[in-house]
Write an enzyme that holds these catalytic residues in place. Structure first.
Site, PDB file in Angstrom:
ATOM      1  N   GLU A 112       0.827  -1.208   0.000  1.00 14.65           N
ATOM      2  CA  GLU A 112       0.000   0.000   0.000  1.00 14.65           C
ATOM      3  C   GLU A 112       0.862   1.258   0.000  1.00 14.65           C
ATOM      4  O   GLU A 112       1.724   1.445   0.864  1.00 14.65           O
ATOM      5  CB  GLU A 112      -0.938   0.020   1.211  1.00 14.65           C
ATOM      6  CG  GLU A 112      -1.857   1.242   1.180  1.00 14.65           C
ATOM      7  CD  GLU A 112      -2.992   1.185   2.194  1.00 14.65           C
ATOM      8  OE1 GLU A 112      -2.956   0.340   3.101  1.00 14.65           O
ATOM      9  OE2 GLU A 112      -3.920   2.017   2.050  1.00 14.65           O
ATOM     10  N   GLU A 148     -12.765   2.369   2.660  1.00 14.57           N
ATOM     11  CA  GLU A 148     -12.132   2.580   3.953  1.00 14.57           C
ATOM     12  C   GLU A 148     -12.627   3.890   4.543  1.00 14.57           C
ATOM     13  O   GLU A 148     -12.582   4.926   3.872  1.00 14.57           O
ATOM     14  CB  GLU A 148     -10.610   2.670   3.750  1.00 14.57           C
ATOM     15  CG  GLU A 148      -9.849   1.663   4.546  1.00 14.57           C
ATOM     16  CD  GLU A 148      -8.350   1.904   4.492  1.00 14.57           C
ATOM     17  OE1 GLU A 148      -7.644   1.153   5.131  1.00 14.57           O
ATOM     18  OE2 GLU A 148      -7.885   2.839   3.830  1.00 14.57           O
ATOM     19  N   ARG A 159     -11.540  11.020   5.430  1.00 14.53           N
ATOM     20  CA  ARG A 159     -11.838   9.657   5.872  1.00 14.53           C
ATOM     21  C   ARG A 159     -13.322   9.428   6.140  1.00 14.53           C
ATOM     22  O   ARG A 159     -13.697   8.420   6.728  1.00 14.53           O
ATOM     23  CB  ARG A 159     -11.045   9.291   7.144  1.00 14.53           C
ATOM     24  CG  ARG A 159      -9.524   9.330   7.002  1.00 14.53           C
ATOM     25  CD  ARG A 159      -9.032   8.108   6.311  1.00 14.53           C
ATOM     26  NE  ARG A 159      -7.640   7.795   6.585  1.00 14.53           N
ATOM     27  CZ  ARG A 159      -7.024   6.758   6.032  1.00 14.53           C
ATOM     28  NH1 ARG A 159      -7.659   5.978   5.195  1.00 14.53           N
ATOM     29  NH2 ARG A 159      -5.761   6.511   6.290  1.00 14.53           N
TER      30      ARG A 159
HETATM   31 MN    MN Z   1      -5.773   2.376   2.937  1.00 13.08          MN
END
Ligand code: MN
Length: 292
Positions: free
Chosen positions: A147, A241, A212
């Site tokens: 990632e 996410e 987020r």
């Molecule tokens: Mn991530």
């Protein structure tokens, strides 16, 4: 067709039996194809129980983690490198035993803010360990996703171009680039072109907003993201996410700096994300068909 996934932290902070049941059943009820579970500490996961549950709910499963500073395989300290390889092997066993298809995340360095750049010898250590991990993963048909994260969470892979280069150094057929829109938004010059740069190495994809929270309610230019995925004809998993102080995992929430409450209703959040990803991906693929 891309498999659509959701990160377990949308539902639960830990992985007790009750939490596993809640997360897996809700994920399946919303029509997602897979759940991604964090395994920063692989010993906390009851693998047989988890496997039975995902199979009963006809879900796929993937595992993600980041290494802690004491288990940093990009270190020059052989003790830390050894610890990191052991941790990756433990997480790989968990991935295999839950029936996982992918192990991804910050597998190549500490999951932390560094005050100094990575060194050539440290990078060599990371490549060597990952080569062995990839070989072991291949025995169970598991793909390894590295990632790409922002500069405050690792000093090794911050851009898609760096990750492609790293995968080439590892040289294993099952090592892939794992991109995340939240991080791309911070580090890439052009988020659409970053996807094209990853190219055939792209093997896992996280979709998250700049704050987020709810998709589309932040600053990320998702038209460019979905256009990039359609141009590449990316067929791999796409996982949503999102983090809020409503659902806390003491280890993960702290490193990710989840201090604010961006949502309270997990089901509403995840249902919206599913519709958002499906609709935008479909639109981008249709546009790609018509206009090339
Ligand atoms: Mn991530």
């Amino acid at each position: 067709m891309n498999k659509l996934g959701v990160h377990a932290l949308v539902w639960v902070g830990g992985w007790s039996h009750a939490e596993a049941i809640r997360a897996i059943e809700q994920t399946a009820a919303l029509g997602y194809d897979l759940i991604e579970i964090p395994a920063l500490d692989p010993t906390t996961i009851d693998t047989a129980f988890t496997r039975k549950l995902v199979e009963a709910n006809k879900l796929g499963i993937t595992v993600s983690l980041g290494l802690d500073g004491g288990a940093d395989i990009s270190s020059e300290d052989p003790e830390k490198v050894k610890k990191g390889e052991a941790l990756l092997n433990d997480a790989l066993k968990v991935t295999r035993d839950v029936g996982g298809t992918h192990m991804c995340g910050i597998l190549y360095s500490g999951f932390q803010k560094y005050a100094v750049p990575a060194t050539p010898r440290g990078l060599e250590n990371s490549v060597d360990v990952l080569r062995r991990i990839c070989e072991r993963a291949a025995e169970s048909g598991i793909t390894i996703g590295l990632e790409v994260v922002n500069r405050y969470e690792s000093n090794v892979l911050n851009t898609a171009a760096q990750a492609v280069d790293f995968c080439q150094r590892i040289g294993a057929p099952n090592v892939k680039v794992h991109l995340d829109t939240y991080h791309m938004n911070i580090e890439e010059n052009d988020i659409e072109e970053a996807i094209i740069t990853a190219g055939k190495y792209l093997g896992y994809f996280h979709i998250g907003e700049s704050n987020r929270g709810y998709l589309g309610a932040g600053n990320i230019d998702f038209d460019k993201i979905f256009r990039g995925l359609a141009r590449l004809d990316y067929q791999g998993p796409i996982t949503f996410e999102s983090f809020s102080s409503t659902v806390v995992n003491p280890q993960l929430s702290g490193i990710l700096a989840i201090w604010r409450n961006l949502w309270e209703d997990s089901r509403d959040l995840a249902g919206h994300a599913r519709d958002f990803i499906r609709a935008n991906l479909k639109a981008a693929r249709e546009a790609q068909k018509r206009h090339g």
